[in-house]
Design an enzyme around this catalytic site. Structure first.
Site, mmCIF file in Angstrom:
data_model
loop_
_atom_site.group_PDB
_atom_site.id
_atom_site.type_symbol
_atom_site.label_atom_id
_atom_site.label_comp_id
_atom_site.label_asym_id
_atom_site.label_seq_id
_atom_site.Cartn_x
_atom_site.Cartn_y
_atom_site.Cartn_z
ATOM 1 N N CYS A 33 0.781 -1.243 0.000
ATOM 2 C CA CYS A 33 0.000 0.000 0.000
ATOM 3 C C CYS A 33 0.810 1.289 0.000
ATOM 4 C CB CYS A 33 -0.982 -0.008 1.161
ATOM 5 S SG CYS A 33 -0.374 -0.865 2.613
ATOM 6 N N ASP B 156 -4.588 -0.191 -4.768
ATOM 7 C CA ASP B 156 -3.160 0.064 -4.492
ATOM 8 C C ASP B 156 -2.311 -1.206 -4.506
ATOM 9 O OD1 ASP B 156 -4.100 -0.994 -2.114
ATOM 10 O OD2 ASP B 156 -3.290 0.569 -0.831
ATOM 11 N N ASN B 157 -2.934 -2.364 -4.456
ATOM 12 C CA ASN B 157 -2.212 -3.623 -4.635
ATOM 13 C C ASN B 157 -3.238 -4.723 -4.854
ATOM 14 O OD1 ASN B 157 -1.539 -2.984 -1.262
ATOM 15 N ND2 ASN B 157 -2.989 -4.570 -1.818
ATOM 16 N N HIS C 296 -1.147 7.293 4.633
ATOM 17 C CA HIS C 296 -0.104 6.256 4.572
ATOM 18 C C HIS C 296 1.238 6.704 4.005
ATOM 19 C CE1 HIS C 296 -0.313 1.614 4.941
ATOM 20 N NE2 HIS C 296 -0.335 2.212 6.110
#
Length: 492
Positions: free
Chosen positions: A48, A258-259, A111
């Site tokens: 992330c 994001d992943n 993040h």
């Protein structure tokens, strides 16, 4: 033109439009029917934080500092005790959009570091409602504090304390709060005729998975499916809101992840990566190929499907292009402007680089993907039950030791073999032709690469969220321990 980016943690196979069998995402499927589906769209990292840094800077994590050199090819992110974060030297998309008069808001997970110098309002955002880290917890406030939730500069509470997440039932109303924030922000900008950038980065599908009461128990896919249904419902409401306000034709919206879906929490809390190999944490297709939909009524022809090799970093260049701005010329930008692809159906030739930490693991060009390194996770971690490829094992490919293939890369044709199960024969002419081409691209890339200062090397309990700004007003300040910086341990 205003723009919105929806960034979630979901797998390629989680949407009906991508073939999910329970067909529980009618709004996202409708978004795809009205817009363009990207079938070959990638994130910049199988984890992330580096992906989010890449999206907002248009640069690979190895350039923007979101990687570690503490171990070879390690995934690192921004837990509470990380010392690093987004460097001041990086130029973020919202900072640049400000020059064109945009108002920028982030809703959800940032993040990119949680210490004061990394605050999103210091890096181009005007408003924030959300948190600096994942919603892990609850914590006991002595060894580690619960994660704060911010409104703009100051915290307004903490997860589990003021923002409840019931780990037994999976109930939390956070997605509804994030939805309302988005609707209110859009209304406000429309009323003041202000172009805006909205980054809607919600995390309900990140373990521990949560959903609001009205969605609990409504999916065939368990709690994870409940969370997906709520996100789908929210996206539908946001798009409808844009239409009702009469600004949908002036608003470019992009949905992606994001992943890849985290399979370590499968099957109870894991998503689906469709036909692809493995998941989050790995540089196989399941870890880095993402669902992606572009929507812009009146501009994007409905029902479009693109095989353009795309990346989250392209959202940086594309958003600047929509605002009539050029990307910065003083640094390497890895994103490309996708507008010719989206509006004219063009295909732009470009490679995809699959990084894990400080190592270039694989490269894709056209339909071929060459692996220079393979690794899922160590035998030691695997024996503890940590499995990034549950139910999938391809001999010599999903390896539990880091295997180098620099001199004889493993080559796959992703058109015939999207699951990366059948490496091409080293002796074939097809192998030699494709590897020669891809290895040239890899060498060229490595020869000119200037890595950024690694931000994810040092951890210190003293920098955790003990006393975030605004804690005094709420009586929520906690005493930090003595500073004791150490090298972070990154087992994966």
């Amino acid at each position: 033109t205003s723009s919105g980016v929806f960034l979630l943690q979901m797998g390629w196979g989680d949407l009906g439009a991508f073939g999910e069998p329970s067909k529980e995402t009618p709004n996202l499927d409708q978004m795809a029917a009205e817009g363009m589906l990207f079938l070959d769209f990638y994130t910049a990292s199988p984890l992330c934080s580096p992906s989010r840094a890449a999206l907002l800077t248009g640069r690979l994590p190895v350039r923007n500092g979101f990687y570690t050199t503490n171990g070879h090819a390690r995934n690192a992110y921004t837990p509470q005790d990380i010392v690093g974060g987004i460097p001041d030297s990086e130029l973020l998309l919202p900072e640049l959009l400000k020059k064109a008069g945009y108002t920028n808001k982030i809703i959800g997970k940032w993040h990119l570091g949680h210490r004061p110098q990394f605050h999103p309002l210091r890096h181009g955002f005007d408003e924030w409602f959300g948190s600096p880290n994942c919603h892990f917890g609850p914590y006991n406030s002595t060894e580690r504090p619960n994660i704060p939730v911010y409104r703009d500069w100051q915290m307004v509470g903490r997860y589990y304390e003021d923002f409840k997440i019931d780990l037994k039932t999976g109930e939390a109303n956070l997605t509804q709060l994030y939805l309302q924030e988005a609707l209110d922000f859009i209304s406000k900008q429309q009323a003041s005729q202000q172009p805006f950038f909205l980054y809607w980065a919600i995390d309900a599908t990140h373990a521990p998975v949560y959903a609001s009461k009205q969605f609990l128990g409504t999916s065939q896919r368990g709690l994870y499916g409940d969370a997906v249904r709520e996100i789908d419902d929210s996206v539908g409401k946001i798009l409808k809101h844009l239409q009702q306000l009469g600004i949908s034709e002036n608003t470019f919206v992009f949905f992606t992840s994001d992943n890849g879906a985290a399979l370590i929490s499968a099957p109870k809390q894991g998503g689906s990566n469709g036909p692809f190999l493995c998941g989050k944490q790995t540089t196989f297709e399941g870890g880095m190929r993402e669902p992606a939909i572009a929507w812009w009524p009146g501009h994007i022809p409905a029902g479009g499907v693109s095989h353009q090799l795309g990346s989250v970093m392209d959202l940086f260049s594309t958003s600047l292009s929509l605002a009539g701005l050029q990307p910065p010329s003083d640094r390497q930008i890895d994103g490309i402007d996708l507008l010719p692809v989206i509006l004219q159906g063009k295909l732009i030739d470009r490679p995809i680089f699959y990084y894990r930490g400080n190592e270039l693991m694989a490269v894709r060009a056209g339909l071929y993907k060459a692996h220079y390194w393979t690794w899922s996770n160590s035998w030691e971690e695997h024996s503890k039950g940590i499995d990034f490829c549950p139910g999938q094992s391809v001999a010599g490919v999903t390896t539990h030791t880091q295997e180098e293939h620099t001199y004889l890369p493993l080559l796959f044709h992703l058109g015939r073999d999207p699951g990366e199960k059948y490496p091409l024969s080293f002796a074939s002419e097809e192998y030699q032709r494709a590897v020669e081409h891809i290895s040239g691209l890899a060498q060229q890339h490595k020869a000119t690469l200037v890595p950024g200062q690694p931000q994810l090397n040092v951890c210190d309990q003293a920098v955790m969220n003990w006393a975030p700004p605004g804690c005094e007003k709420l009586g929520k300040c906690l005493k930090a321990p003595e500073s004791d910086p150490k090298k972070c341990s990154w087992p994966h």
